[in-house]
Design a protein around this motif. Structure first.
Motif, PDB file in Angstrom:
ATOM      1  N   PHE A   1       0.836  -1.197   0.000  1.00 34.35           N
ATOM      2  CA  PHE A   1       0.000   0.000   0.000  1.00 34.35           C
ATOM      3  C   PHE A   1       0.875   1.253   0.000  1.00 34.35           C
ATOM      4  O   PHE A   1       1.896   1.315   0.681  1.00 34.35           O
ATOM      5  N   ASP A   2       0.431   2.251  -0.783  1.00 36.55           N
ATOM      6  CA  ASP A   2       1.234   3.449  -1.005  1.00 36.55           C
ATOM      7  C   ASP A   2       0.835   4.633  -0.123  1.00 36.55           C
ATOM      8  O   ASP A   2       1.656   5.487   0.190  1.00 36.55           O
ATOM      9  N   TYR A   3      -0.433   4.719   0.229  1.00 37.93           N
ATOM     10  CA  TYR A   3      -0.933   5.860   0.983  1.00 37.93           C
ATOM     11  C   TYR A   3      -1.680   5.358   2.216  1.00 37.93           C
ATOM     12  O   TYR A   3      -2.411   4.373   2.153  1.00 37.93           O
ATOM     13  N   TRP A   4      -1.517   6.086   3.325  1.00 37.00           N
ATOM     14  CA  TRP A   4      -2.075   5.650   4.599  1.00 37.00           C
ATOM     15  C   TRP A   4      -2.759   6.802   5.324  1.00 37.00           C
ATOM     16  O   TRP A   4      -2.312   7.941   5.250  1.00 37.00           O
ATOM     17  N   GLY A   5      -3.842   6.464   6.050  1.00 37.49           N
ATOM     18  CA  GLY A   5      -4.435   7.415   6.965  1.00 37.49           C
ATOM     19  C   GLY A   5      -3.725   7.374   8.307  1.00 37.49           C
ATOM     20  O   GLY A   5      -2.753   6.624   8.480  1.00 37.49           O
ATOM     21  N   GLN A   6      -4.224   8.144   9.257  1.00 42.41           N
ATOM     22  CA  GLN A   6      -3.610   8.230  10.584  1.00 42.41           C
ATOM     23  C   GLN A   6      -4.069   7.115  11.512  1.00 42.41           C
ATOM     24  O   GLN A   6      -3.440   6.865  12.535  1.00 42.41           O
TER      25      GLN A   6
END
Length: 125
Positions: A112-117
């Motif tokens: 996965f390339d993008y993550w939330g907090q």
């Protein structure tokens, strides 16, 4: 760049339900991308629990949550959901919304390339 913001976590007793939401700043229109929910329990590594195609309706689940969790999306609202039923104490973790560019429905957090907090889910026995 994709920005992801989770909400909906909390504390619940075993057997209860919660629904997590994730607002995405950009809903990918590329066929070869997907969204997922990843969790991390205290003292453990990250575990992918569910993923869904950004375009299309394909889904994939970890064996540990199959039949209890449901991933879905509302593209008009740019929102991803995780409905969690029959919760168990072992589901206690920080839950992250994530997005990836690539073929196939992945559960491996490394893809996965993008993550939330993240949003905390606590299940008591």
């Amino acid at each position: 760049q994709v920005q992801l913001t989770e909400s909906g976590g909390g504390s619940v007793q075993a057997g209860g339900s919660l629904r997590l939401s994730c607002l995405a700043s950009v809903v990918s229109r590329f066929r070869n991308s997907s969204y997922g929910w990843i969790r991390q329990a205290p003292g453990k590594g990250r575990e992918g629990v569910a993923s869904i195609e950004a375009v299309g309706s394909g889904t994939r689940y970890a064996d540990s949550v199959k039949g209890r969790f449901t991933i879905s999306k509302d593209s008009a609202k740019s929102t991803l959901y995780l409905q969690m039923n029959s919760l168990k104490p072992e589901d206690t973790a920080m839950y992250y919304c994530a997005a990836r560019r690539g073929y196939g429905l992945a559960l491996d957090p490394l893809l996965f390339d993008y993550w939330g907090q993240g949003t905390q889910v606590t299940v008591s026995s």
